[in-house]
Design an enzyme around this catalytic site. Structure first.
Site, PDB file in Angstrom:
ATOM      1  N   ILE A  34       1.904  -0.437 -16.053  1.00  0.00           N
ATOM      2  CA  ILE A  34       2.568  -1.121 -17.172  1.00  0.00           C
ATOM      3  C   ILE A  34       2.259  -2.622 -17.185  1.00  0.00           C
ATOM      4  CG2 ILE A  34       4.784  -1.747 -16.080  1.00  0.00           C
ATOM      5  CD1 ILE A  34       6.170  -0.440 -18.531  1.00  0.00           C
ATOM      6  N   ASN A  90      -0.367  -0.021  -1.362  1.00  0.00           N
ATOM      7  CA  ASN A  90       0.520  -1.016  -0.761  1.00  0.00           C
ATOM      8  C   ASN A  90       1.620  -0.283  -0.001  1.00  0.00           C
ATOM      9  OD1 ASN A  90      -0.826  -3.258  -1.895  1.00  0.00           O
ATOM     10  ND2 ASN A  90       0.251  -2.939  -3.840  1.00  0.00           N
ATOM     11  N   HIS A 103       1.849   5.650  -4.127  1.00  0.00           N
ATOM     12  CA  HIS A 103       0.900   5.638  -5.245  1.00  0.00           C
ATOM     13  C   HIS A 103      -0.370   4.927  -4.819  1.00  0.00           C
ATOM     14  CE1 HIS A 103       3.696   2.251  -5.512  1.00  0.00           C
ATOM     15  NE2 HIS A 103       2.694   1.525  -5.961  1.00  0.00           N
TER      16      HIS A 103
END
Ligand code: AMP
Length: 117
Positions: A34, A90, A103
């Site tokens: 996003i 991360n 992710h």
């Protein structure tokens, strides 16, 4: 790390929140970030409830492979296979993990700095 089934990515997987989904299989979903940090910025997410890389278990080795193969396919579709791209997971606070559903970031479409800082 405790997994929150009411987190944003869990809701995207259940289609309770909209996202621009670019890939979906039995075990993996991928959608546009996003707040993209590069012209191509896709998040590849397992449907399994895994909070961080620390929480993967040995029986999920093939799932991790599926995530990378999904990234490979998406990179090709987005036209960055040959120009280059970066895959990042991360993990925890020092790496800046904000969403505690594991992710894989796929970043490409511009020259990426290294080291990331
Ligand atoms: P990380 O810092 O590795 O946890 O990355 C989380 C990423 O999720 C960031 O790049 C955010 O821009 C992205 N993000 C947060 N909310 C959404 C959302 N609703 N749809 C798509 N991407 C999101």
């Amino acid at each position: 790390m405790q997994y929150d089934p009411e987190g944003i990515f869990a809701k995207i997987i259940r289609k309770e929140i909209d996202a621009n989904i670019v890939y979906e299989s039995e075990n993996v979903v991928a959608f546009e970030d996003i707040n993209p940090k590069a012209p191509v910025h896709i998040l590849i997410v397992p449907k399994a409830e895994v909070a961080t890389v620390n929480d993967f278990t040995p029986d999920q080795a093939s799932l991790i492979g599926e995530m990378v193969l999904a990234a490979q396919q998406i990179a090709k579709e987005k036209g960055v296979s040959e120009s280059g791209y970066r895959l990042v997971m991360n993990t925890m606070d020092d790496a800046g993990q904000e969403i505690y559903h594991v992710h894989l970031h796929l970043l490409g479409g511009r020259r990426l700095k290294w080291p990331p800082g």
